[in-house]
Design a protein around this motif. Structure first.
Motif, mmCIF file in Angstrom:
data_model
loop_
_atom_site.group_PDB
_atom_site.id
_atom_site.type_symbol
_atom_site.label_atom_id
_atom_site.label_comp_id
_atom_site.label_asym_id
_atom_site.label_seq_id
_atom_site.Cartn_x
_atom_site.Cartn_y
_atom_site.Cartn_z
ATOM 1 N N ALA A 106 -1.060 0.246 5.630
ATOM 2 C CA ALA A 106 -2.248 0.681 6.373
ATOM 3 C C ALA A 106 -3.515 0.087 5.771
ATOM 4 N N ARG A 107 -3.582 0.055 4.432
ATOM 5 C CA ARG A 107 -4.767 -0.518 3.786
ATOM 6 C C ARG A 107 -4.894 -2.003 4.128
ATOM 7 N N ALA A 108 -3.768 -2.725 4.147
ATOM 8 C CA ALA A 108 -3.816 -4.141 4.498
ATOM 9 C C ALA A 108 -4.198 -4.325 5.965
ATOM 10 N N THR A 109 -3.650 -3.502 6.840
ATOM 11 C CA THR A 109 -3.934 -3.630 8.266
ATOM 12 C C THR A 109 -5.404 -3.343 8.568
ATOM 13 N N LEU A 110 -5.961 -2.342 7.897
ATOM 14 C CA LEU A 110 -7.354 -1.959 8.140
ATOM 15 C C LEU A 110 -8.335 -2.761 7.290
ATOM 16 N N GLY A 111 -7.832 -3.682 6.458
ATOM 17 C CA GLY A 111 -8.717 -4.486 5.634
ATOM 18 C C GLY A 111 -9.322 -3.720 4.473
ATOM 19 N N LEU A 112 -8.599 -2.716 3.939
ATOM 20 C CA LEU A 112 -9.111 -1.885 2.848
ATOM 21 C C LEU A 112 -8.330 -2.101 1.553
ATOM 22 N N GLU A 113 -7.576 -3.218 1.463
ATOM 23 C CA GLU A 113 -6.769 -3.430 0.260
ATOM 24 C C GLU A 113 -7.619 -3.675 -0.974
ATOM 25 N N ARG A 114 -8.848 -4.101 -0.775
ATOM 26 C CA ARG A 114 -9.769 -4.272 -1.888
ATOM 27 C C ARG A 114 -10.829 -3.193 -1.825
ATOM 28 N N GLY A 115 -11.342 -2.830 -2.976
ATOM 29 C CA GLY A 115 -12.349 -1.787 -3.015
ATOM 30 C C GLY A 115 -11.756 -0.467 -3.482
ATOM 31 N N PRO A 116 -12.559 0.600 -3.437
ATOM 32 C CA PRO A 116 -12.096 1.904 -3.933
ATOM 33 C C PRO A 116 -10.978 2.474 -3.080
ATOM 34 N N ASP A 117 -10.232 3.382 -3.678
ATOM 35 C CA ASP A 117 -9.119 4.038 -2.988
ATOM 36 C C ASP A 117 -9.668 4.866 -1.828
ATOM 37 N N PRO A 118 -9.154 4.650 -0.604
ATOM 38 C CA PRO A 118 -9.668 5.408 0.542
ATOM 39 C C PRO A 118 -9.299 6.886 0.511
ATOM 40 N N VAL A 119 -8.239 7.254 -0.218
ATOM 41 C CA VAL A 119 -7.783 8.648 -0.223
ATOM 42 C C VAL A 119 -8.880 9.536 -0.806
ATOM 43 N N ARG B 207 -6.996 -8.733 13.699
ATOM 44 C CA ARG B 207 -5.652 -8.196 13.927
ATOM 45 C C ARG B 207 -5.620 -7.350 15.191
ATOM 46 N N VAL B 208 -4.543 -7.475 15.928
ATOM 47 C CA VAL B 208 -4.288 -6.615 17.082
ATOM 48 C C VAL B 208 -3.369 -5.492 16.620
ATOM 49 N N VAL B 209 -3.848 -4.258 16.684
ATOM 50 C CA VAL B 209 -3.138 -3.124 16.091
ATOM 51 C C VAL B 209 -2.874 -2.082 17.172
ATOM 52 N N VAL B 210 -1.659 -1.544 17.167
ATOM 53 C CA VAL B 210 -1.276 -0.461 18.070
ATOM 54 C C VAL B 210 -1.278 0.843 17.281
ATOM 55 N N PHE B 211 -1.986 1.853 17.782
ATOM 56 C CA PHE B 211 -2.141 3.139 17.117
ATOM 57 C C PHE B 211 -1.328 4.207 17.841
ATOM 58 N N ASN B 212 -0.647 5.034 17.055
ATOM 59 C CA ASN B 212 0.024 6.233 17.563
ATOM 60 C C ASN B 212 -0.363 7.393 16.653
ATOM 61 N N ARG B 213 -0.979 8.423 17.215
ATOM 62 C CA ARG B 213 -1.463 9.540 16.407
ATOM 63 C C ARG B 213 -0.843 10.840 16.885
ATOM 64 N N GLY B 214 -0.392 11.649 15.914
ATOM 65 C CA GLY B 214 0.156 12.965 16.200
ATOM 66 C C GLY B 214 -0.450 14.005 15.279
ATOM 67 N N ASP B 215 -0.409 15.249 15.706
ATOM 68 C CA ASP B 215 -0.950 16.344 14.908
ATOM 69 C C ASP B 215 0.043 16.762 13.835
ATOM 70 N N ALA B 216 -0.488 17.176 12.691
ATOM 71 C CA ALA B 216 0.333 17.712 11.597
ATOM 72 C C ALA B 216 -0.011 19.182 11.424
ATOM 73 N N SER B 217 0.996 20.003 11.185
ATOM 74 C CA SER B 217 0.764 21.442 11.054
ATOM 75 C C SER B 217 1.660 21.999 9.954
ATOM 76 N N SER B 218 1.253 23.148 9.423
ATOM 77 C CA SER B 218 2.028 23.852 8.409
ATOM 78 C C SER B 218 1.957 25.340 8.719
ATOM 79 N N GLY B 219 3.120 25.927 8.946
ATOM 80 C CA GLY B 219 3.145 27.342 9.287
ATOM 81 C C GLY B 219 2.437 27.644 10.584
ATOM 82 N N GLY B 220 2.459 26.702 11.521
ATOM 83 C CA GLY B 220 1.808 26.907 12.791
ATOM 84 C C GLY B 220 0.308 26.667 12.772
ATOM 85 N N ARG B 221 -0.228 26.251 11.645
ATOM 86 C CA ARG B 221 -1.672 25.997 11.528
ATOM 87 C C ARG B 221 -1.903 24.508 11.349
#
Length: 552
Positions: free
Chosen positions: A253-266, A300-314
């Motif tokens: 993901a960092r390479a695809t978004l061009g963030l492999e250099r620089g500070p950690d995005p996390v 880069r041509v990038v295809v995005f797929n996004r889904g929700d994440a939940s824990s305990g129904g929240r």
């Protein structure tokens, strides 16, 4: 199942929590004990210091003591009064339980003391100041609180200090203080341990349910495996929390978004990573899940797929996968061009078959003059079409495409017209290839829209200035509803079957090529009187256009 059990030679998380709580309790009790001892010493200094001062003042006002010290000052031999002064010092000890009472001469030397070893040594107080006070001293290898009072001369005209009385009381030893505090500390420790055990048992049930009974080492291994798995995936994975901050991002993901250099995005907000606003919206947007959304990230041509994440129904955020489809888009562009050429050849073959059948029939009927006239007409028509296109479009590939599309349109019963104001110089091969892909897809869509309608017509206008090619394709088809004018550029993209079938990739390719070159494509009404038709306008920056005046 006991939540405090051992698991394969290691303490469970609940047992470690209990030990940690007990350690905290012990540390707190030690801190409380230290503070208690300090407070006890302070109280001892206040209480016993006042008592010692009373004793010192009592001895200091005795007539014999005052007279003896006056005599010592005036030259009386010390041995004559030492025994009597010592008896007064011992009386002070008996009255108060002091550790030691000292009689100090005017020069600060101890004249008499209950501890004979102190005689002849300095007392460490300023007798000449004529004031009393309380201080801490070290004597006999122990710490003491010492109170002193001046002995004032009673002779007429002499109100100076002739000596001082010092009363000392030793502080309790640390061992005595601990021995006194042990019962209370033990009680507190026992109560704390009991409360800690009960609390840990309750917490352990919740922890065991939350961690599925795993120990801390197993949890650490699970986290390490998850991290390794995340970074081993070749597709990009981005986790975003509900606060818009990146919670996970693998190397792909960092390479695809061009963030492999620089500070950690996390840990940083997505909108602070310097990404395009459209990409930020795809990673953080709320509402419906994203499926096969297309975006351009740099080149880069990038295809995005996004889904929700939940824990305990929240809901706890979203997880987005990124697939780099740059090479696939390039192949789609080439395939689209090949399919266009194939359709053109097929149309020309069909047209030639029809013409040959006609000529064959005329020959069989002996109508040779008609054959000559037909051949002449066909030759002139093809020559006129080629000549009109060639004099306006100097780029061979684009000109050949327009001529070929003219034949395809005629086969479909659609008129294809090149605007007389069109002008295009020769382009660089890469730019020419991109322009033919854009033009071919737009013309194909326009012909499909017009086929079978009354007076079908497709109009093409091309013009180039020093740095930009402007293209307009207008059709007399049914038009495109407003609500679909964005969807037509992404519909049907990203599956292999669609690529092989040639469906749903034309307009997405047009937008991608324009975006990669920094241009754009927009769709609008054709401006016809009946409100039908659609017009596609393309702006395509180039580097190799040569001197033709005129702008769109």
């Amino acid at each position: 199942m006991n939540p405090l059990r051992w698991r394969r030679g290691e303490l469970t998380l609940a047992a470690k929590v209990l030990l940690l709580q007990l350690l905290v309790i012990v540390v707190l009790l030690v801190a409380v004990g230290v503070l208690s001892i300090r407070q006890s010493n302070a109280d001892f200094a206040d209480e016993r210091g006042a008592q010692m001062r009373s004793v010192a003042e009592y001895v200091a006002v005795q007539d014999f003591v005052r007279t003896a010290l006056e005599g010592v000052r005036d030259g009386t031999e010390l041995w004559q009064v030492t025994a009597d002064l010592t008896s007064y010092a011992e009386r002070g000890v008996r009255l108060s339980g002091a550790t030691d009472v000292l009689v100090v001469g005017p020069d600060g030397i101890v004249l008499a003391a209950t501890d004979a070893s102190r005689v002849g040594k300095r007392a460490g107080i300023d007798v000449a100041a004529g004031r009393g006070g309380t201080v801490d001293v070290e004597a006999g290898g122990e710490r003491r609180v010492a109170a002193y009072a001046p002995v004032i001369a009673d002779l007429p005209g002499d109100n100076g200090a002739v000596g001082a009385i010092v009363a000392e009381a030793a502080y309790p030893s640390l061992g005595d203080q601990l021995a006194e505090a042990v019962p209370e500390l033990g009680l507190f420790l026992g109560l704390g341990a009991l409360l800690g055990l009960v609390g840990t048992w309750l917490v352990a049930r919740v922890v065991r349910r939350s961690t599925r009974g795993l120990g801390t080492t197993e949890l650490a291994h699970l986290a390490d495996h998850r991290e390794a798995l995340l970074h081993a995936i070749r597709e990009g994975v981005v986790g975003v929390g509900t606060d818009g901050r990146v919670t996970a991002m693998n190397d792909a993901a960092r390479a695809t978004l061009g963030l492999e250099r620089g500070p950690d995005p996390v840990g940083r907000r997505v909108d602070e990573l310097g990404l395009d606003p459209h990409v930020v919206a795809l990673l953080t947007g709320e509402g419906a899940e994203v499926r096969d959304a297309l975006a351009l990230v740099g080149s880069r041509v990038v295809v995005f797929n996004r889904g929700d994440a939940s824990s305990g129904g929240r809901g706890i955020g979203t997880v987005t996968t990124l697939r780099d489809r740059t090479e696939l888009v390039s192949l789609q562009s080439q395939l689209s061009s090949n399919l266009s050429i194939t359709d053109t050849l097929r149309a020309q073959t069909h047209e030639f078959d029809n013409r040959l059948h006609t000529i064959s029939g005329l020959v069989q009927l002996g109508e040779y003059d008609e054959v000559a006239a037909l051949v002449g007409t066909l030759t002139r028509h093809r020559a006129e079409v080629g000549e009109r296109v060639a004099e306006r479009l100097a780029d061979p590939a684009v000109a050949a495409l327009v001529v070929a599309k003219h034949a395809v349109a005629e086969e479909r019963g659609v008129a294809l017209e090149l605007d007389p104001g069109s002008r295009l110089p020769a382009l660089d091969p890469d730019e020419s290839a991109d322009l033919t892909t854009v033009l071919g897809n737009l013309v194909d869509n326009a012909v499909d829209a017009c086929a079978g309608r009354p007076d079908p017509l497709v109009e093409v206008w091309i013009h180039a200035d020093d740095r930009t090619v402007h293209l307009r394709v207008r059709d007399h088809g049914p038009g495109i509803p407003d609500e679909l004018r964005d969807a037509i550029f992404v519909r049907g993209f990203s599956t292999k079957e669609e690529v092989l079938g040639g469906r749903g990739i034309g307009l997405p390719l047009v937008r991608l090529i324009c975006a990669q070159r920094g241009g754009e494509v927009v769709v609008d009404d054709a401006g016809l009187a009946d409100g039908s038709g659609a017009e596609f306008r393309v702006v395509l920056p180039i580097s190799g256009a040569v001197g033709q005046d005129g702008r769109p």
